[in-house]
Design a protein around this motif. Structure first.
Motif, PDB file in Angstrom:
ATOM      1  N   PRO A 292      -2.310   3.730  -2.689  1.00  0.00           N
ATOM      2  CA  PRO A 292      -2.263   2.512  -2.815  1.00  0.00           C
ATOM      3  C   PRO A 292      -1.248   1.733  -3.500  1.00  0.00           C
ATOM      4  CG  PRO A 292      -3.655   3.667  -4.671  1.00  0.00           C
ATOM      5  CD  PRO A 292      -3.173   4.824  -3.625  1.00  0.00           C
ATOM      6  N   GLU A 293      -0.847   0.637  -2.819  1.00  0.00           N
ATOM      7  CA  GLU A 293       0.208  -0.310  -3.533  1.00  0.00           C
ATOM      8  C   GLU A 293      -0.035  -1.115  -4.246  1.00  0.00           C
ATOM      9  OE1 GLU A 293       3.132  -1.618  -0.232  1.00  0.00           O
ATOM     10  OE2 GLU A 293       1.954  -0.352   1.234  1.00  0.00           O
ATOM     11  N   TYR A 294       0.531  -1.612  -5.506  1.00  0.00           N
ATOM     12  CA  TYR A 294       0.554  -2.345  -6.730  1.00  0.00           C
ATOM     13  C   TYR A 294       1.622  -3.385  -6.675  1.00  0.00           C
ATOM     14  CZ  TYR A 294      -3.315   0.760  -8.045  1.00  0.00           C
ATOM     15  OH  TYR A 294      -4.471   1.691  -8.109  1.00  0.00           O
ATOM     16  N   GLU A 295       1.030  -4.590  -7.012  1.00  0.00           N
ATOM     17  CA  GLU A 295       2.178  -5.527  -7.462  1.00  0.00           C
ATOM     18  C   GLU A 295       1.686  -5.800  -9.071  1.00  0.00           C
ATOM     19  OE1 GLU A 295       1.424  -9.594  -6.651  1.00  0.00           O
ATOM     20  OE2 GLU A 295      -0.389  -9.179  -5.738  1.00  0.00           O
ATOM     21  N   PHE A 296       3.126  -5.978  -9.635  1.00  0.00           N
ATOM     22  CA  PHE A 296       2.987  -5.931 -11.107  1.00  0.00           C
ATOM     23  C   PHE A 296       3.424  -7.294 -11.556  1.00  0.00           C
ATOM     24  CE2 PHE A 296       3.476  -1.567  -9.887  1.00  0.00           C
ATOM     25  CZ  PHE A 296       2.749  -0.899 -10.611  1.00  0.00           C
TER      26      PHE A 296
END
Length: 62
Positions: free
Chosen positions: A2-6
């Motif tokens: 999965p890809e995440y934004e922070f």
């Protein structure tokens, strides 16, 4: 994987623990953020890193 934004949130020294918890709860409830890391700085402030999963749309080609 999965890809995440922070996003980083700085909570000043004078903010109580209860108010900080309410702030983070609002971010979680309305922005779909989850707690990734919390650091207590030497001056008493808090540095909070929140994350949320990036959901990509798959384009179907027929």
């Amino acid at each position: 994987m999965p890809e995440y934004e922070f996003v980083d949130v700085h909570v000043p020294r004078g903010v109580s623990r209860k108010e900080a918890a309410r702030l983070l709860t609002d971010h979680a409830e309305y922005g779909h953020w989850e707690l990734h890391r919390l650091s207590l700085m030497r001056d008493g402030s808090r540095k909070v890193r929140l994350r949320r999963r990036i959901i990509r749309q798959v384009r179907a080609t027929w």
